[in-house]
Design a protein around this motif. Structure first.
Motif, PDB file in Angstrom:
ATOM      1  N   UNK A  63      21.455  10.565  24.401  1.00 54.66           N
ATOM      2  CA  UNK A  63      21.994  10.041  23.150  1.00 54.66           C
ATOM      3  C   UNK A  63      21.029  10.461  22.048  1.00 54.66           C
ATOM      4  N   UNK A  64      21.567  10.847  20.911  1.00 52.45           N
ATOM      5  CA  UNK A  64      20.731  11.253  19.784  1.00 52.45           C
ATOM      6  C   UNK A  64      20.861  10.201  18.679  1.00 52.45           C
ATOM      7  N   UNK A  65      19.720   9.730  18.203  1.00 53.64           N
ATOM      8  CA  UNK A  65      19.676   8.733  17.129  1.00 53.64           C
ATOM      9  C   UNK A  65      18.960   9.311  15.920  1.00 53.64           C
ATOM     10  N   UNK A  66      19.117   8.639  14.806  1.00 57.96           N
ATOM     11  CA  UNK A  66      18.470   9.058  13.566  1.00 57.96           C
ATOM     12  C   UNK A  66      19.329   8.637  12.397  1.00 57.96           C
ATOM     13  N   UNK A  67      18.908   9.000  11.209  1.00 56.64           N
ATOM     14  CA  UNK A  67      19.648   8.644  10.007  1.00 56.64           C
ATOM     15  C   UNK A  67      20.783   9.642   9.783  1.00 56.64           C
ATOM     16  N   UNK A  68      22.011   9.214  10.089  1.00 56.82           N
ATOM     17  CA  UNK A  68      23.151  10.107   9.895  1.00 56.82           C
ATOM     18  C   UNK A  68      23.373  10.400   8.415  1.00 56.82           C
ATOM     19  N   UNK A 109      32.214   9.660   3.611  1.00 53.53           N
ATOM     20  CA  UNK A 109      31.118  10.538   3.175  1.00 53.53           C
ATOM     21  C   UNK A 109      30.439   9.962   1.929  1.00 53.53           C
ATOM     22  N   UNK A 110      29.109   9.908   1.981  1.00 55.88           N
ATOM     23  CA  UNK A 110      28.348   9.397   0.850  1.00 55.88           C
ATOM     24  C   UNK A 110      28.220   7.890   0.807  1.00 55.88           C
ATOM     25  N   UNK A 111      28.785   7.186   1.788  1.00 56.74           N
ATOM     26  CA  UNK A 111      28.676   5.726   1.828  1.00 56.74           C
ATOM     27  C   UNK A 111      27.449   5.314   2.630  1.00 56.74           C
TER      28      UNK A 111
END
Length: 258
Positions: free
Chosen positions: A135-140, A174-176
């Motif tokens: 699983x890959x995590x991070x700030x989408x 997008x952008x939210x």
């Protein structure tokens, strides 16, 4: 893959130390250390940590980026509380993550090594394909490009990425503050963000590892929240870069590749 990385394999009766250079393993030392002979608890942790301290003979820096430690055999038989205590103790003493490889994953490595080069050495399979699933995590919101690069790197080795299954953003989000991908349905209300977060975190259970994409070292608040869940599951955690801004250090590794 880090050039010159030192790989250590603890078994029931011996410890083997290798250097990984240009995709090839070279044996540095192999010592007979019968861990199954009554060692347990603090004595077992002390024995492992003492051996790891001696790795400075083979590399200038012994840390969770330059050194990988894997264990099988008697270590697989430890009850989960004892295994957790061992992992925690070794990390506190050495800064290294003591990765106890499960029997199914060990068999996968053995089969991979035998198929690739006719070797029955587990590490020969591990350096060719370290994960079946991840699983890959991070700030989408802030690091989607880096996350896509990490996913591509994993997929190149044959790893199945369980989550996110796609990185194509729903145009409406997008952008939210909470973007959604094309396979996810839209939010019912603001509380529905938890459902999507939980589905993502629940995939940790099935993954061989959770890879945290943190370009520049930064770890966002949403990812910090997920780290607690990873820790509660005793899940292997690998940061793509040395983490910054995490108030409590915990057992983890830095950098993809065996």
């Amino acid at each position: 893959m880090t050039e010159g990385r030192v790989l250590v394999h603890f078994g029931s009766e011996r410890v083997s130390v290798y250097r990984l250079q240009s995709g090839e393993l070279s044996l540095l030392t192999r010592e007979r250390l019968p861990f199954g002979a009554g060692l347990a608890g603090e004595a077992l942790a002390d024995s492992v940590s003492e051996f790891c301290a001696g790795l400075k003979e083979f590399t200038e820096v012994v840390d969770n980026k330059s050194t990988r430690v894997h264990a099988t055999g008697v270590f697989q038989q430890l009850p989960q509380p004892e295994a957790n205590a061992l992992v925690n103790s070794v990390y506190v003493d050495t800064g290294l993550y003591f990765n106890i490889v499960g029997p199914e994953l060990e068999r996968f490595y053995l089969d991979t090594g035998m198929s690739a080069c006719g070797s029955n050495d587990m590490l020969e399979g591990l350096v060719r394909r370290e994960f079946r699933t991840a699983v890959v995590c991070g700030s989408f919101q802030q690091s989607l490009g880096d996350i896509e690069g990490t996913i591509a790197q994993l997929c190149e080795t044959g790893t199945e990425v369980l989550s996110p299954r796609s990185t194509r953003i729903k145009p409406e989000t997008e952008g939210t503050d909470f973007i959604l991908f094309d396979y996810q349905d839209l939010l019912k209300n603001e509380r529905d963000t938890w459902r999507h977060k939980y589905v993502h975190m629940d995939a940790f259970r099935q993954a061989d590892a959770v890879v945290v994409c943190n370009p520049g070292g930064r770890v966002g608040s949403g990812t910090v929240f997920e780290l607690g869940f990873m820790s509660a599951l005793s899940k292997r955690v690998i940061f793509t870069e040395k983490p910054l801004g995490v108030s409590v250090s915990f057992p983890c590794e830095v950098g993809l590749g065996a």
